[in-house]
Write an enzyme that holds these catalytic residues in place. Sequence first.
Site, PDB file in Angstrom:
ATOM      1  N   GLU A  10      -4.589   3.591   6.342  1.00 25.47           N
ATOM      2  CA  GLU A  10      -4.435   3.538   4.969  1.00 25.47           C
ATOM      3  C   GLU A  10      -5.023   4.708   4.233  1.00 25.47           C
ATOM      4  O   GLU A  10      -4.727   5.045   3.097  1.00 25.47           O
ATOM      5  CB  GLU A  10      -5.019   2.170   4.586  1.00 25.47           C
ATOM      6  CG  GLU A  10      -4.814   1.876   3.032  1.00 25.47           C
ATOM      7  CD  GLU A  10      -5.591   0.607   2.918  1.00 25.47           C
ATOM      8  OE1 GLU A  10      -5.221  -0.464   3.430  1.00 25.47           O
ATOM      9  OE2 GLU A  10      -6.002   0.274   1.732  1.00 25.47           O
ATOM     10  N   SER A  41     -10.739  -0.570   3.804  1.00 27.54           N
ATOM     11  CA  SER A  41      -9.788  -0.895   4.991  1.00 27.54           C
ATOM     12  C   SER A  41      -9.394   0.733   5.370  1.00 27.54           C
ATOM     13  O   SER A  41      -8.743   1.248   4.555  1.00 27.54           O
ATOM     14  CB  SER A  41      -8.644  -1.512   4.700  1.00 27.54           C
ATOM     15  OG  SER A  41      -9.113  -2.839   4.048  1.00 27.54           O
ATOM     16  N   ARG A  76       0.755  -1.223  -0.092  1.00 26.64           N
ATOM     17  CA  ARG A  76       0.130   0.134  -0.006  1.00 26.64           C
ATOM     18  C   ARG A  76       1.073   1.082  -0.233  1.00 26.64           C
ATOM     19  O   ARG A  76       0.628   2.398   0.627  1.00 26.64           O
ATOM     20  CB  ARG A  76      -0.839  -0.013   1.410  1.00 26.64           C
ATOM     21  CG  ARG A  76      -1.932  -0.995   1.127  1.00 26.64           C
ATOM     22  CD  ARG A  76      -2.905  -1.057   0.105  1.00 26.64           C
ATOM     23  NE  ARG A  76      -3.671  -2.317   0.239  1.00 26.64           N
ATOM     24  CZ  ARG A  76      -3.426  -3.436  -0.196  1.00 26.64           C
ATOM     25  NH1 ARG A  76      -2.440  -3.772  -0.754  1.00 26.64           N
ATOM     26  NH2 ARG A  76      -4.088  -4.574  -0.068  1.00 26.64           N
TER      27      ARG A  76
HETATM   28  C1  LIG Z   1     -15.465  -0.576  -0.311  1.00 25.89           C
HETATM   29  C2  LIG Z   1     -14.290  -0.284  -0.744  1.00 25.89           C
HETATM   30  C3  LIG Z   1     -13.387  -1.390  -0.605  1.00 25.89           C
HETATM   31  C4  LIG Z   1     -11.985  -1.245  -1.028  1.00 25.89           C
HETATM   32  N1  LIG Z   1     -11.016  -2.182  -1.286  1.00 25.89           N
HETATM   33  C5  LIG Z   1      -9.668  -2.196  -1.607  1.00 25.89           C
HETATM   34  C6  LIG Z   1      -9.004  -3.171  -1.797  1.00 25.89           C
HETATM   35  O1  LIG Z   1      -9.495  -4.275  -1.840  1.00 25.89           O
HETATM   36  N2  LIG Z   1      -7.745  -2.968  -1.798  1.00 25.89           N
HETATM   37  C7  LIG Z   1      -7.134  -1.702  -1.865  1.00 25.89           C
HETATM   38  O2  LIG Z   1      -5.955  -1.795  -2.137  1.00 25.89           O
HETATM   39  N3  LIG Z   1      -8.119  -0.783  -1.903  1.00 25.89           N
HETATM   40  C8  LIG Z   1      -9.165  -0.885  -1.484  1.00 25.89           C
HETATM   41  N4  LIG Z   1     -10.020   0.201  -1.250  1.00 25.89           N
HETATM   42  C9  LIG Z   1      -9.453   1.664  -1.562  1.00 25.89           C
HETATM   43  C10 LIG Z   1      -9.782   2.380  -2.623  1.00 25.89           C
HETATM   44  O3  LIG Z   1     -10.502   1.653  -3.519  1.00 25.89           O
HETATM   45  C11 LIG Z   1      -8.201   2.298  -3.367  1.00 25.89           C
HETATM   46  O4  LIG Z   1      -7.384   3.182  -2.604  1.00 25.89           O
HETATM   47  C12 LIG Z   1      -8.352   3.113  -4.800  1.00 25.89           C
HETATM   48  O5  LIG Z   1      -7.205   3.052  -5.442  1.00 25.89           O
HETATM   49  C13 LIG Z   1      -8.797   4.585  -4.672  1.00 25.89           C
HETATM   50  O6  LIG Z   1      -8.966   5.212  -5.943  1.00 25.89           O
HETATM   51  P1  LIG Z   1      -9.888   6.630  -6.157  1.00 25.89           P
HETATM   52  O7  LIG Z   1      -9.772   6.961  -7.701  1.00 25.89           O
HETATM   53  O8  LIG Z   1     -11.176   6.250  -5.649  1.00 25.89           O
HETATM   54  O9  LIG Z   1      -8.813   7.408  -5.195  1.00 25.89           O
HETATM   55  P2  LIG Z   1      -9.108   8.927  -4.433  1.00 25.89           P
HETATM   56  O10 LIG Z   1      -9.919   8.388  -3.145  1.00 25.89           O
HETATM   57  O11 LIG Z   1     -10.121   9.707  -5.171  1.00 25.89           O
HETATM   58  O12 LIG Z   1      -7.823   9.429  -4.061  1.00 25.89           O
HETATM   59  C14 LIG Z   1      -7.043   8.619  -3.189  1.00 25.89           C
HETATM   60  C15 LIG Z   1      -5.561   9.456  -3.171  1.00 25.89           C
HETATM   61  O13 LIG Z   1      -4.879   9.486  -4.475  1.00 25.89           O
HETATM   62  C16 LIG Z   1      -4.753  10.899  -4.955  1.00 25.89           C
HETATM   63  N5  LIG Z   1      -5.096  10.656  -6.459  1.00 25.89           N
HETATM   64  C17 LIG Z   1      -6.026  10.004  -7.044  1.00 25.89           C
HETATM   65  N6  LIG Z   1      -6.139  10.080  -8.432  1.00 25.89           N
HETATM   66  C18 LIG Z   1      -4.796  10.887  -8.779  1.00 25.89           C
HETATM   67  C19 LIG Z   1      -4.343  11.356  -9.867  1.00 25.89           C
HETATM   68  N7  LIG Z   1      -4.595  10.791 -10.908  1.00 25.89           N
HETATM   69  N8  LIG Z   1      -3.153  11.752  -9.803  1.00 25.89           N
HETATM   70  C20 LIG Z   1      -2.867  12.429  -8.573  1.00 25.89           C
HETATM   71  N9  LIG Z   1      -3.162  11.901  -7.403  1.00 25.89           N
HETATM   72  C21 LIG Z   1      -4.407  11.240  -7.460  1.00 25.89           C
HETATM   73  C22 LIG Z   1      -5.986  11.766  -4.299  1.00 25.89           C
HETATM   74  O14 LIG Z   1      -5.644  12.973  -4.186  1.00 25.89           O
HETATM   75  C23 LIG Z   1      -6.008  10.932  -2.705  1.00 25.89           C
HETATM   76  O15 LIG Z   1      -4.835  11.381  -2.286  1.00 25.89           O
HETATM   77  C24 LIG Z   1     -11.332   0.018  -1.137  1.00 25.89           C
HETATM   78  C25 LIG Z   1     -12.243   1.077  -0.798  1.00 25.89           C
HETATM   79  C26 LIG Z   1     -13.705   0.978  -0.662  1.00 25.89           C
HETATM   80  C27 LIG Z   1     -14.745   2.169  -0.556  1.00 25.89           C
END
Ligand SMILES: Cc1cc2nc3c(=O)[nH]c(=O)nc-3n(C[C@H](O)[C@H](O)[C@H](O)COP(=O)(O)OP(=O)(O)OC[C@H]3O[C@@H](n4cnc5c(N)ncnc54)[C@H](O)[C@@H]3O)c2cc1C
Length: 333
Positions: A329, A233, A159
Site C-alpha cells: 500500500e 498498513s 486504496r
Molecule cells: C500510523 C499510521 C496510520 C495510518 N492509518 C491509515 C488508515 O487508517 N487508513 C489509510 O487509508 N491510511 C492510513 N495511513 C497511511 C497515510 O496516513 C495515508 O496514506 C495518508 O493519506 C498519507 O498522507 P500524506 O500527506 O502523509 O502523504 P505522503 O506520504 O506525503 O504522500 C503519499 C503519496 O502521495 C503523493 N502526494 C501527497 N500529497 C500530494 C499532492 N498534494 N499532490 C500530488 N501528490 C501528492 C506523494 O508524492 C506520495 O506518492 C496511516 C499511516 C500511518 C503512519
Amino acid sequence: MNIQHNISLKSITSFGIDLIVNDFFELTNIADLPALSEVLERKIIGGGSNILCTQTPKGLVIANRTKGIKLIEEDANTALIEVASGEVWHDFVLYTLSQNLNGIENLALIPGTVGAAPIQNIGAYGVEVKDVIDSVIYWDWTDKKMVALSNIDCRFGYRDSIFKNELRNRFFIVSVRFRLSKIQQLQTTYGAINEELTNLNILRPNAKDVAQAVINIRSSKLPNPKEIGNAGSFFKNPNIPIQQYLDLKKRFATIPSYPVNEHTVKVPAGWLIEQCGWKGFRKNDYGVHEKQALVLVNYGNATGEEIWQLSSEILVSVKNTFGIELEREVQVW
Ligand SMILES: Cc1cc2nc3c(=O)[nH]c(=O)nc-3n(C[C@H](O)[C@H](O)[C@H](O)COP(=O)(O)OP(=O)(O)OC[C@H]3O[C@@H](n4cnc5c(N)ncnc54)[C@H](O)[C@@H]3O)c2cc1C
C-alpha cells in the site's frame, strides 16, 4: 524560490529513514506551480506518512505546506467545503466536528495531509474518503493548467484512484472539495467502536463521540510514528475469489473474511502475515510491529532498503503459505 539543499528526510517522513535530499522546496503559495512545472524531475511530500524511501529521491522534493479552508455553499442538509491540500487531515476532521458537520468522524487520527487523502482513497472503520469527496482540483504538470475532477472521474477504488494510475506523476493536488452532512449518520458497527463507546459510558453518541472512540482505539493499537517509525498498513488487504477462500478454509479453519461481492471476499493481510510467524519479528532496527503484523517498523536507524527487503520476504512467505499475492500500500521511492 527558496530552494534548500542537503535536507534529511528523517523527520519529514513517518518511517524516519535518514536520507539526504539534494534540493528541497516548501510550497506555501500555489502561484509557484507554473514555475515548478519547468523542473525536470520532482517528488511531492505531504505529511510523509505513506512513503518508504529506499534511495535518495531524484530531482526537486516539494513539501506541500499550502493552507486554507473555505465554505463554498450550503443548504439545509449539507455544506460544500474546499480545503487546501497542505492542511493536516486530522485537523480538518476536528474542524468539521467543530462546525457540526458529519461524515469523516471515523477517519480521525489518520496521519497526513488533505491532498493525499484522495490519492489512495483513505479509509478506516467502514468509511472511505470517497464517500464525502465532491471533486478534486489538481495542477497538471504536463499541460500546465488547473483541472477539476468530479468524484466519479477520480475512479476511486479500495486504496486506489486515477491518481495512482492514469495520472501518476502528472499532477499536484491543490485542493479537495468535500460535501459534508448536517445530519448524523453514524457508522459504529465496524471494529471496536461500539465497545469503546460503551467503555466511555456513551449510550447515545454523536459524531464527536465516535471520533473520540476511534482516536482511543487507534492510539492503543497503532504505533505512533513519533515514537516508532512506520507508515501504517504496509500492505493492502487482498481480495480473493470465494472458491479460493473456501479451499483455504479447509486448511486454515479460522481464516477471517469480509464479503466484497458475490464472487469475492477480502482477507485481512495482517492475519496472513501473523500466521506466517512475522508478528513481532525484529532484526537490527527493522521489523514487524508486535501488536499489528500489517505495520512494518523502523526502531531508529533502519534503512529503506532493509524495510523493502523485509516486505519482499513477507510477500514470498504469504504467497508460499496461502497462494495469495499481497500488494504494497505504501508508495516506494
Ligand atoms: C500510523 C499510521 C496510520 C495510518 N492509518 C491509515 C488508515 O487508517 N487508513 C489509510 O487509508 N491510511 C492510513 N495511513 C497511511 C497515510 O496516513 C495515508 O496514506 C495518508 O493519506 C498519507 O498522507 P500524506 O500527506 O502523509 O502523504 P505522503 O506520504 O506525503 O504522500 C503519499 C503519496 O502521495 C503523493 N502526494 C501527497 N500529497 C500530494 C499532492 N498534494 N499532490 C500530488 N501528490 C501528492 C506523494 O508524492 C506520495 O506518492 C496511516 C499511516 C500511518 C503512519
